[in-house]
Design a protein around this motif. Structure first.
Motif, short mmCIF file in Angstrom:
data_model
loop_
_atom_site.label_atom_id
_atom_site.label_comp_id
_atom_site.label_asym_id
_atom_site.label_seq_id
_atom_site.Cartn_x
_atom_site.Cartn_y
_atom_site.Cartn_z
N TRP A 93 0.82 -1.21 0.00
CA TRP A 93 0.00 0.00 0.00
C TRP A 93 0.85 1.26 0.00
O TRP A 93 0.51 2.26 0.62
CB TRP A 93 -1.02 -0.02 1.15
CG TRP A 93 -1.79 -1.29 1.15
CD1 TRP A 93 -1.70 -2.31 2.05
CD2 TRP A 93 -2.72 -1.74 0.15
NE1 TRP A 93 -2.53 -3.35 1.68
CE2 TRP A 93 -3.15 -3.03 0.51
CE3 TRP A 93 -3.22 -1.19 -1.04
CZ2 TRP A 93 -4.07 -3.77 -0.24
CZ3 TRP A 93 -4.13 -1.93 -1.78
CH2 TRP A 93 -4.55 -3.20 -1.38
N HIS A 94 1.97 1.21 -0.76
CA HIS A 94 2.84 2.38 -0.87
C HIS A 94 2.98 2.89 -2.31
O HIS A 94 3.85 3.71 -2.57
CB HIS A 94 4.24 2.07 -0.31
CG HIS A 94 4.26 1.91 1.18
ND1 HIS A 94 3.52 2.69 2.04
CD2 HIS A 94 4.94 1.05 1.96
CE1 HIS A 94 3.74 2.31 3.28
NE2 HIS A 94 4.59 1.31 3.26
N THR A 95 2.14 2.39 -3.23
CA THR A 95 2.23 2.92 -4.60
C THR A 95 0.86 3.03 -5.24
O THR A 95 -0.02 2.20 -5.02
CB THR A 95 3.15 2.05 -5.48
OG1 THR A 95 3.28 2.69 -6.76
CG2 THR A 95 2.60 0.65 -5.70
N ALA A 96 0.72 4.08 -6.04
CA ALA A 96 -0.47 4.27 -6.88
C ALA A 96 -0.07 4.11 -8.34
O ALA A 96 -0.78 4.55 -9.24
CB ALA A 96 -1.08 5.65 -6.64
N ASP A 97 1.07 3.47 -8.57
CA ASP A 97 1.59 3.28 -9.93
C ASP A 97 0.59 2.48 -10.77
O ASP A 97 0.06 1.47 -10.33
CB ASP A 97 2.93 2.53 -9.85
CG ASP A 97 3.63 2.50 -11.19
OD1 ASP A 97 3.23 1.66 -12.03
OD2 ASP A 97 4.56 3.31 -11.40
N VAL A 98 0.36 2.94 -11.99
CA VAL A 98 -0.61 2.30 -12.88
C VAL A 98 -0.22 0.86 -13.21
O VAL A 98 -1.07 0.01 -13.45
CB VAL A 98 -0.84 3.16 -14.15
CG1 VAL A 98 0.37 3.09 -15.08
CG2 VAL A 98 -2.12 2.76 -14.87
N GLY A 99 1.09 0.56 -13.16
CA GLY A 99 1.55 -0.79 -13.47
C GLY A 99 1.55 -1.75 -12.30
O GLY A 99 1.66 -2.96 -12.48
N ALA A 100 1.40 -1.23 -11.09
CA ALA A 100 1.34 -2.08 -9.89
C ALA A 100 -0.10 -2.58 -9.70
O ALA A 100 -1.05 -1.91 -10.11
CB ALA A 100 1.81 -1.31 -8.67
N MET A 101 -0.23 -3.75 -9.08
CA MET A 101 -1.55 -4.35 -8.94
C MET A 101 -1.95 -4.55 -7.48
O MET A 101 -1.11 -4.77 -6.62
CB MET A 101 -1.57 -5.72 -9.64
CG MET A 101 -1.39 -5.63 -11.15
SD MET A 101 -2.76 -4.70 -11.87
CE MET A 101 -2.05 -4.20 -13.42
N GLY A 102 -3.27 -4.47 -7.26
CA GLY A 102 -3.82 -4.70 -5.92
C GLY A 102 -5.06 -5.56 -5.99
O GLY A 102 -5.84 -5.46 -6.94
N GLN A 103 -5.25 -6.40 -4.99
CA GLN A 103 -6.43 -7.27 -4.91
C GLN A 103 -7.57 -6.47 -4.30
O GLN A 103 -7.39 -5.78 -3.29
CB GLN A 103 -6.09 -8.49 -4.03
CG GLN A 103 -6.96 -9.69 -4.28
CD GLN A 103 -6.49 -10.48 -5.49
OE1 GLN A 103 -5.60 -10.07 -6.23
NE2 GLN A 103 -7.11 -11.61 -5.71
N ALA A 104 -8.74 -6.57 -4.92
CA ALA A 104 -9.90 -5.80 -4.46
C ALA A 104 -11.18 -6.58 -4.73
O ALA A 104 -11.16 -7.62 -5.39
CB ALA A 104 -9.93 -4.44 -5.16
N SER A 105 -12.28 -6.08 -4.21
CA SER A 105 -13.56 -6.76 -4.33
C SER A 105 -14.68 -5.78 -4.71
O SER A 105 -14.93 -4.83 -3.97
CB SER A 105 -13.91 -7.43 -3.00
OG SER A 105 -15.10 -8.16 -3.10
N PRO A 106 -15.35 -6.02 -5.85
CA PRO A 106 -16.53 -5.21 -6.18
C PRO A 106 -17.66 -5.54 -5.20
O PRO A 106 -18.01 -6.71 -5.06
CB PRO A 106 -16.89 -5.64 -7.60
CG PRO A 106 -15.77 -6.52 -8.07
CD PRO A 106 -15.06 -7.02 -6.86
N LEU A 107 -18.19 -4.55 -4.51
CA LEU A 107 -19.22 -4.81 -3.51
C LEU A 107 -20.50 -5.38 -4.10
O LEU A 107 -21.25 -6.05 -3.40
CB LEU A 107 -19.51 -3.54 -2.70
CG LEU A 107 -18.38 -3.10 -1.77
CD1 LEU A 107 -18.76 -1.80 -1.08
CD2 LEU A 107 -18.05 -4.17 -0.75
N LYS A 108 -20.75 -5.15 -5.38
CA LYS A 108 -21.97 -5.68 -5.99
C LYS A 108 -22.00 -7.22 -5.98
O LYS A 108 -23.04 -7.83 -6.10
CB LYS A 108 -22.16 -5.15 -7.41
CG LYS A 108 -21.16 -5.66 -8.42
CD LYS A 108 -21.44 -5.09 -9.81
CE LYS A 108 -20.58 -5.66 -10.90
NZ LYS A 108 -19.14 -5.62 -10.66
N THR A 109 -20.83 -7.84 -5.79
CA THR A 109 -20.78 -9.30 -5.69
C THR A 109 -21.31 -9.77 -4.34
O THR A 109 -21.55 -10.97 -4.16
CB THR A 109 -19.33 -9.83 -5.84
OG1 THR A 109 -18.54 -9.33 -4.74
CG2 THR A 109 -18.71 -9.42 -7.16
N GLY A 110 -21.47 -8.84 -3.39
CA GLY A 110 -21.90 -9.22 -2.05
C GLY A 110 -20.80 -9.87 -1.25
O GLY A 110 -21.05 -10.55 -0.27
#
Length: 167
Positions: free
Chosen positions: A125-142
């Motif tokens: 959680w130290h980069t907002a670089d467009v090439g770096a990736m992060g795991q996330a969850s769309p809330l619409k999936t519940g």
């Protein structure tokens, strides 16, 4: 234990634990809050104290139940929750409907069992670089722990969990 969102969305470069602490204090909440994120030091599943993981419900800011307990989030079903129970920000807005969060996605950086994914947590959680990736969850999936990968440049919801119960 309360699960509350930060008042604004964040990219992958955030001081999330500090933000959770600061916004909880400003909202007049006296407990300790930690980011609902895996970090380089800790898996998400272990953020809440061991003594509080089984017997306390996980509730929103208004006390409505999201999960029966902390452990139930990490049972492998992706943190399935009732989408009809809102998740509120520290300033009382529903992140599911408020336009301040145009993308209804939460960062988590974890597997479905709450274990850190070092390849997908925006360099701790130290980069907002467009090439770096992060795991996330769309809330619409519940689900809080759905397994989707996004660029760290995205501005997503960051959740905070009350990590110890104070009566």
């Amino acid at each position: 234990l309360h699960l509350v969102a930060l008042n604004l969305p964040f990219s992958g470069d955030m001081r999330a634990d500090f933000q959770c602490f600061q916004q909880a204090q400003l909202a007049g909440l006296t407990s300790t809050y930690r980011a609902f994120l895996s970090s380089h030091l800790q898996d998400l599943a272990t953020v809440v104290r061991k003594t509080d993981r089984y017997h306390l419900p996980i509730v929103n800011l208004k006390g409505e139940i999201l999960f029966n307990n902390w452990e139930s989030i990490f049972n492998g079903n992706g943190g399935q929750f009732n989408v009809h129970v809102p998740i509120y920000s520290f300033d009382g807005r529903n992140v599911m409907t408020d336009p301040s969060w145009p993308q209804k996605v939460i960062w988590h950086g974890s597997t479905a069992n709450g274990i850190r994914l070092v390849s997908n947590y925006c360099e701790a959680w130290h980069t907002a670089d467009v090439g770096a990736m992060g795991q996330a969850s769309p809330l619409k999936t519940g689900k809080l722990l759905d397994q989707k990968v996004y660029s760290c440049s995205n501005q997503f919801i960051v959740l905070c969990i009350e990590n110890s119960f104070v009566s």
